[in-house]
Design an enzyme around this catalytic site. Structure first.
Site, short mmCIF file in Angstrom:
data_model
loop_
_atom_site.label_atom_id
_atom_site.label_comp_id
_atom_site.label_asym_id
_atom_site.label_seq_id
_atom_site.Cartn_x
_atom_site.Cartn_y
_atom_site.Cartn_z
N GLY A 73 0.82 -1.20 0.00
CA GLY A 73 0.00 0.00 0.00
C GLY A 73 0.86 1.25 0.00
O GLY A 73 0.59 2.21 0.73
N ALA A 74 1.88 1.26 -0.85
CA ALA A 74 2.91 2.30 -0.78
C ALA A 74 2.60 3.56 -1.57
O ALA A 74 3.34 4.53 -1.48
CB ALA A 74 4.24 1.72 -1.28
N ASN A 75 1.51 3.58 -2.32
CA ASN A 75 1.27 4.72 -3.20
C ASN A 75 0.48 5.85 -2.56
O ASN A 75 0.32 6.91 -3.15
CB ASN A 75 0.58 4.27 -4.49
CG ASN A 75 -0.78 3.64 -4.22
OD1 ASN A 75 -0.84 2.46 -3.87
ND2 ASN A 75 -1.85 4.39 -4.38
N SER A 76 -0.04 5.64 -1.35
CA SER A 76 -0.83 6.70 -0.72
C SER A 76 -0.80 6.55 0.79
O SER A 76 -0.35 5.53 1.32
CB SER A 76 -2.28 6.67 -1.22
OG SER A 76 -2.93 5.47 -0.80
N GLY A 77 -1.29 7.57 1.48
CA GLY A 77 -1.47 7.51 2.91
C GLY A 77 -0.23 7.16 3.70
O GLY A 77 0.87 7.67 3.45
N LEU A 78 -0.39 6.27 4.67
CA LEU A 78 0.69 5.91 5.57
C LEU A 78 1.87 5.27 4.83
O LEU A 78 3.03 5.55 5.13
CB LEU A 78 0.19 4.94 6.64
CG LEU A 78 -1.05 5.34 7.43
CD1 LEU A 78 -1.45 4.23 8.39
CD2 LEU A 78 -0.82 6.64 8.19
N GLY A 79 1.56 4.40 3.88
CA GLY A 79 2.61 3.73 3.13
C GLY A 79 3.46 4.70 2.35
O GLY A 79 4.70 4.60 2.32
N SER B 155 -4.63 -1.06 14.39
CA SER B 155 -5.45 0.14 14.57
C SER B 155 -5.99 0.18 16.00
O SER B 155 -6.14 -0.86 16.65
CB SER B 155 -6.63 0.13 13.58
OG SER B 155 -7.60 1.10 13.92
N TYR C 130 -14.03 -4.41 10.14
CA TYR C 130 -12.73 -3.73 10.15
C TYR C 130 -12.02 -3.97 11.48
O TYR C 130 -10.83 -4.31 11.51
CB TYR C 130 -12.91 -2.23 9.92
CG TYR C 130 -11.62 -1.44 10.00
CD1 TYR C 130 -10.65 -1.56 9.00
CD2 TYR C 130 -11.35 -0.62 11.09
CE1 TYR C 130 -9.45 -0.86 9.09
CE2 TYR C 130 -10.17 0.09 11.18
CZ TYR C 130 -9.22 -0.03 10.17
OH TYR C 130 -8.03 0.67 10.26
#
Length: 308
Positions: free
Chosen positions: A23-29, A152, A179
């Site tokens: 998940g490296a393209n946005s947010g935390l990543g 989380s 979730y």
């Protein structure tokens, strides 16, 4: 005397390190990749969309022109995609210093992955379980390697129900509860994997982190309605941006003083924001029986044996 605060300046030089971020393209990543890149690591950006991954890479290059980054396609909702990804990775690399299992989806409407698993658990836990299993040999043969799972605060509201773990056909499904369960599973997996690693006498640290309450696109499925203004008010008080949200996972992955099985999160009120410190997870996350059952079920549902 107050303990010194841990921030980006504490990240050591990462020259020679190979780091994989899902998940490296946005947010935390995305923010984690930027921090690793500034410290000279080679980072593999595992993204569901190659196009979005490439856009993210180019954005990081603007800030760090010498960043050593590679984008690879990975859909954690597809075991076929995970196997294809790991085959390509293992053909290209001979070590893996840090695996940051960061990618996730949050409070989505009921749906299933390509393998028929409820999608929030399918991506957040089962996908990362398979990825870690298939990469474990290279990880355990890399000196001082680490596996970090991003959980989380919501894990505290999670509850394991092995009679209907995957909300079959939507039975009893709640986006929030699904979730929370997936985030509880992240921690059950973390602690169980560390126990098995210790039993095998391997030099691998397994840790976890949570971002607090972060402004990312992860919560885009949350329905706020007339409560939107109240929600936004509390978000401003108790949340922080993705940069600070990424810090707990980054600390878990690189802090030279970090202990195995440690859980990091923001130091602020309710754990919502702030710089990362060691935090406690719920009693449920340390339930060994649940962890053992989840491990066996993970192997059964995915068809992937996790050999330590």
């Amino acid at each position: 005397m107050k303990k010194p605060k841990w921030n980006e300046e504490n990240i050591p030089d990462l020259s020679g390190k190979i780091i994989l971020v899902t998940g490296a393209n946005s947010g935390l990543g995305f923010e984690a990749v930027k921090m690793y890149a500034k410290k000279n690591a080679q980072v593999i950006m595992a993204c569901r969309s190659l196009d979005r991954g490439q856009v993210a890479l180019e954005e990081i290059k603007k800030e760090s022109p010498k960043a050593n980054l590679v984008v690879m396609e990975l859909d954690l909702g597809s075991i076929k995609s995970i196997k294809r990804f790991t085959f390509m990775f293992l053909n290209e690399y001979d070590k893996l210093d840090i695996l940051l299992n960061n990618a996730g989806i949050m409070t989505t409407p009921y749906g299933v992955t390509l393998n028929g698993i409820e999608q929030q658990q399918g991506v957040n836990h089962f996908g990362h379980f398979v990825l870690t299993a298939l990469l474990f040999d290279i990880i355990k043969n890399t000196e001082d390697s680490r596996i970090v799972n991003i959980s989380s605060i919501a894990h505290k509201f999670g509850k394991m129900n092995f009679n209907n773990l995957l909300f079959d056909n939507g039975k009893g499904y709640s986006p929030a509860f699904a979730y929370a369960r997936s985030k509880l599973e992240n921690l059950l997996f973390t602690y169980e994997l560390q126990r098995r690693v210790d039993k095998a006498g391997l030099n691998v640290k397994v840790l976890a982190g949570h971002p607090g309450i972060s402004h990312t696109n992860l919560g885009r499925h949350i329905k706020r309605g007339f409560q939107n203004k109240v929600f936004e008010f509390f978000m401003k008080i108790y949340s922080h941006d993705a940069y600070f949200g990424a810090m707990a996972g980054v600390r878990a992955s690189v802090d030279t003083m970090a202990q195995k099985g440690t859980y990091y999160g923001p130091r602020g009120v309710f754990g919502g924001k702030g710089l990362p410190v060691v935090v406690k997870s719920s009693r449920k996350s340390h339930n060994k029986d649940d962890a053992y059952k989840l491990w066996d079920l993970s192997e059964e549902l995915t068809g992937v044996t996790f050999t330590i």
